[in-house]
Motif scaffolding. Structure first.
Motif, PDB file in Angstrom:
ATOM      1  N   TYR A  84      30.978  30.390  35.177  1.00  0.00           N
ATOM      2  CA  TYR A  84      31.907  29.892  34.154  1.00  0.00           C
ATOM      3  C   TYR A  84      33.161  30.755  34.087  1.00  0.00           C
ATOM      4  O   TYR A  84      34.288  30.240  34.053  1.00  0.00           O
ATOM      5  N   HIS A  85      32.978  32.072  34.082  1.00  0.00           N
ATOM      6  CA  HIS A  85      34.140  32.956  34.001  1.00  0.00           C
ATOM      7  C   HIS A  85      34.998  32.867  35.265  1.00  0.00           C
ATOM      8  O   HIS A  85      36.221  33.007  35.198  1.00  0.00           O
ATOM      9  N   GLN A  86      34.367  32.603  36.392  1.00  0.00           N
ATOM     10  CA  GLN A  86      35.132  32.420  37.625  1.00  0.00           C
ATOM     11  C   GLN A  86      35.991  31.160  37.545  1.00  0.00           C
ATOM     12  O   GLN A  86      37.144  31.139  38.000  1.00  0.00           O
ATOM     13  N   ALA A  92      39.771  19.623  39.779  1.00  0.00           N
ATOM     14  CA  ALA A  92      38.468  20.163  40.182  1.00  0.00           C
ATOM     15  C   ALA A  92      37.990  21.218  39.185  1.00  0.00           C
ATOM     16  O   ALA A  92      36.802  21.264  38.824  1.00  0.00           O
ATOM     17  N   ALA A  93      38.910  22.064  38.726  1.00  0.00           N
ATOM     18  CA  ALA A  93      38.540  23.122  37.778  1.00  0.00           C
ATOM     19  C   ALA A  93      38.084  22.535  36.448  1.00  0.00           C
ATOM     20  O   ALA A  93      37.105  23.007  35.846  1.00  0.00           O
ATOM     21  N   LEU A  94      38.769  21.478  35.979  1.00  0.00           N
ATOM     22  CA  LEU A  94      38.392  20.838  34.721  1.00  0.00           C
ATOM     23  C   LEU A  94      37.020  20.153  34.847  1.00  0.00           C
ATOM     24  O   LEU A  94      36.193  20.220  33.937  1.00  0.00           O
ATOM     25  N   LYS A 114      40.459  30.578  37.223  1.00  0.00           N
ATOM     26  CA  LYS A 114      41.298  29.630  37.964  1.00  0.00           C
ATOM     27  C   LYS A 114      41.984  28.641  37.027  1.00  0.00           C
ATOM     28  O   LYS A 114      43.143  28.273  37.226  1.00  0.00           O
ATOM     29  N   LEU A 115      41.247  28.208  35.995  1.00  0.00           N
ATOM     30  CA  LEU A 115      41.715  27.120  35.138  1.00  0.00           C
ATOM     31  C   LEU A 115      42.927  27.500  34.303  1.00  0.00           C
ATOM     32  O   LEU A 115      43.905  26.741  34.232  1.00  0.00           O
ATOM     33  N   GLU A 125      48.682  26.711  32.808  1.00  0.00           N
ATOM     34  CA  GLU A 125      49.989  27.296  32.496  1.00  0.00           C
ATOM     35  C   GLU A 125      51.043  26.805  33.473  1.00  0.00           C
ATOM     36  O   GLU A 125      52.190  26.522  33.085  1.00  0.00           O
ATOM     37  N   LYS A 126      50.663  26.675  34.731  1.00  0.00           N
ATOM     38  CA  LYS A 126      51.606  26.252  35.772  1.00  0.00           C
ATOM     39  C   LYS A 126      52.006  24.794  35.614  1.00  0.00           C
ATOM     40  O   LYS A 126      53.177  24.423  35.844  1.00  0.00           O
ATOM     41  N   GLU A 127      51.044  23.931  35.199  1.00  0.00           N
ATOM     42  CA  GLU A 127      51.296  22.482  35.177  1.00  0.00           C
ATOM     43  C   GLU A 127      51.488  21.920  33.768  1.00  0.00           C
ATOM     44  O   GLU A 127      51.530  20.703  33.589  1.00  0.00           O
TER      45      GLU A 127
END
Length: 294
Positions: free
Chosen positions: A41-43, A16-18, A47-48, A53-55
């Motif tokens: 965009y900064h919001q 969703a973020a991408l 999240k992105l 980094e996690k995935e």
């Protein structure tokens, strides 16, 4: 192609973020230019980046996106050149850029001649000034790059002089960078070939602005979209002596010494053009013109 690749497994949050980032990048470029507190965009980016980094260990393509994290940032593109390039030999390319819808900023360091190649006359050289290929004083007036750019109606335009009003210069550059389209900033730039001591640059630039020789202004098309006058005149009305300013520069003084009558004719015409230009800028700046922008 990471989103389209069915073999790349990722969380719904990352997908969703991408997708949100791609939509924002394609359809709402202006949002990318807003301050952090006002930008969707900064919001999204907040999240992105943690999700990548996690995935990043789940698939090489996700890891590639994480390695290319900088590409998600907001880029600022500046083209910097002199007046010989901008007004003269490179004008075709410059005009192509400002006629586009691209977010590209142009900073023109205007010395009013080809400074790097020996002081030849360019289309930025003012009427009456002596330069190589204009030894008797240039007969034609200077090209008004600012007014040419403003005719497109979608170009941010500013005329600045850092030595005289650094606050206005910084504000113009910030506004140009935040404007979602092409911009051009014309910066008055003292040069030794103008024929005055460089140690006196600050005082000399002040005379240039006070005499109306180099007016300071900003033109922001976004103001017109809000029903306001897009033109802002930042320098005061003419209060200095143009001829006193010209006499301090050898490029004008040399013509006066060689042929006083001819020099006087050229300088009189230059003063007439300066007065006409400043009168036009004063008219553009009047608040009672706001109605035409609604």
């Amino acid at each position: 192609d990471t989103l389209a690749d069915k073999e790349v497994l990722m969380s719904e949050d990352l997908r969703a973020a991408l997708n949100q980032y791609l939509v924002m990048r394609k359809e709402n470029m202006h949002d990318l230019l807003l301050p952090k507190g006002r930008s969707i965009y900064h919001q999204i980016m907040e999240k992105l980046v943690p999700l990548l980094e996690k995935e990043k260990g789940d698939h090489p393509k996700i890891h590639n996106l994480y390695d290319l994290e900088d590409m998600f940032g907001r880029s600022s593109f500046w083209i910097v050149g002199g007046d010989g390039w901008a007004y003269d030999i490179g004008y075709g390319g410059l005009d192509h850029v400002i006629a586009s819808e691209e977010h590209v900023n142009i900073l023109v360091l205007d010395t009013e001649m080809y400074s790097n190649t020996g002081g030849q006359a360019s289309k930025a050289t003012p009427k009456g000034a002596m330069a190589k290929f204009a030894e008797g004083g240039k007969l034609t007036q200077k090209k008004d790059m600012g007014q040419l750019a403003m005719t497109y109606k979608n170009v941010y335009v500013a005329s600045i002089c850092v030595h005289v009003n650094p606050q206005q210069a910084v504000r113009a550059m910030i506004e140009a960078d935040a404007y979602p389209g092409p911009s051009i900033i014309l910066a008055y730039s003292p040069c030794i070939s103008q024929g005055f001591p460089m140690a006196e640059s600050i005082q000399h630039c002040q005379m240039a602005v006070d005499s109306g020789y180099w007016p300071l202004y900003r033109y922001n098309p976004e103001a017109a979209a809000n029903g306001n006058n897009p033109f802002q005149l930042d320098s005061r009305k003419i209060k200095g002596d143009l001829f006193k300013f010209l006499a301090k520069e050898n490029r004008f003084a040399a013509v006066m010494r060689r042929d006083p009558k001819h020099a006087q004719e050229l300088d009189d015409r230059l003063q007439e053009q300066v007065v006409q230009k400043n009168h036009l800028l004063q008219v553009l700046n009047k608040e009672d013109l706001e109605g035409q922008f609604h």
